[in-house]
Design an enzyme around this catalytic site. Structure first.
Site, PDB file in Angstrom:
ATOM      1  N   ARG A   1      34.694  26.700  37.841  1.00  0.00           N
ATOM      2  CA  ARG A   1      34.599  28.179  37.901  1.00  0.00           C
ATOM      3  C   ARG A   1      33.121  29.486  37.054  1.00  0.00           C
ATOM      4  NH1 ARG A   1      39.745  28.928  34.201  1.00  0.00           N
ATOM      5  NH2 ARG A   1      38.435  27.456  33.242  1.00  0.00           N
TER       6      ARG A   1
ATOM      7  N   CYS B   1      36.633  27.045  27.956  1.00  0.00           N
ATOM      8  CA  CYS B   1      36.493  25.917  28.157  1.00  0.00           C
ATOM      9  C   CYS B   1      37.938  25.014  28.099  1.00  0.00           C
ATOM     10  CB  CYS B   1      34.977  26.115  27.944  1.00  0.00           C
ATOM     11  SG  CYS B   1      34.568  24.100  27.821  1.00  0.00           S
TER      12      CYS B   1
HETATM   13 CO    CO Z   1      34.223  24.594  29.999  1.00  0.00          CO
END
Ligand code: CO
Length: 214
Positions: free
Chosen positions: A46, A101
């Site tokens: 992404r 993340c």
């Molecule tokens: Co990441």
């Protein structure tokens, strides 16, 4: 339909669109690349480097790994930095993390994921170091997101501690290391204002003197 057919078709459209703008684009690019920026970012699908900052092929030199980690023993990442700084002479290194993340999240949990646990170990250490600050935050999302920022700040320091970057400064080459973070939820890329552009900004422990000729 072949598994790759769609991608091959996409590629033909993409190349065609670029050539319509500039018929010699790829020929010029084949002769040389002169990017001003090195992007060090997460492998997360992404977070596509060029698209986020609106740069064309040839304008951004890129290294990506899980959780945008820079280790002094990672030959892969260090080779990218060395080539970018010494040969391409990029002026800016953009260490870019992203909110949410998964790599940072994994380093805050006690589950085992395999080989990746070792890769993320330095972020686990960072979490331990900042445990009280993180624990004081109200919810899981803000804890994770603050850790994502702290990880970027640490990786900016790690880049600036390399002898590659310090030798560039010693020979008077302009080079800045920036810490940035990308929001998957809103598509916005922002600076964390932790730019390092000279050895004077480093703690004495990490400042290296120019190497004397042998
Ligand atoms: Co990441």
């Amino acid at each position: 339909m072949n598994d790759l057919d769609q991608l091959l078709e996409n590629n033909r459209h993409w190349a065609e669109a670029i050539k319509q703008e500039d018929p010699e684009f790829f020929e010029k690019l084949a002769r040389q690349q002169v990017p001003e920026y090195l992007w060090i970012g997460c492998s997360d699908a992404r977070v596509p480097a060029n698209e986020i900052v609106g740069l064309l092929p040839g304008e951004l030199f890129v290294h990506r790994n899980v959780a945008n980690v820079v280790l002094q023993t990672d030959l892969n990442c260090l080779s990218v930095i060395q080539f970018a700084v010494d040969v391409l002479k990029v002026r800016h290194i953009l260490v870019t993390g992203h909110y949410g993340c998964g790599g940072v999240r994994a380093s805050m949990r006690d589950e085992q994921l395999g080989l990746i646990d070792g890769w993320l170990r330095s972020i686990r250490d960072l979490y331990h170091e900042h445990y009280d600050e993180i624990a004081a935050l109200p919810d899981e999302e803000s804890k994770l997101n603050r850790m994502c920022e702290l990880n970027v700040i640490q990786q900016v320091a790690n880049v600036s501690h390399t002898n590659i970057v310090q030798n560039a400064w010693h020979r008077g080459q302009p080079l800045s290391i920036h810490g940035c973070i990308y929001g998957i939820k809103d598509g916005l890329w922002k600076t964390l204002d932790v730019t390092i552009s000279s050895p004077e900004q480093l703690p004495a422990q990490y400042r290296l003197r120019p190497r004397r000729p042998l």
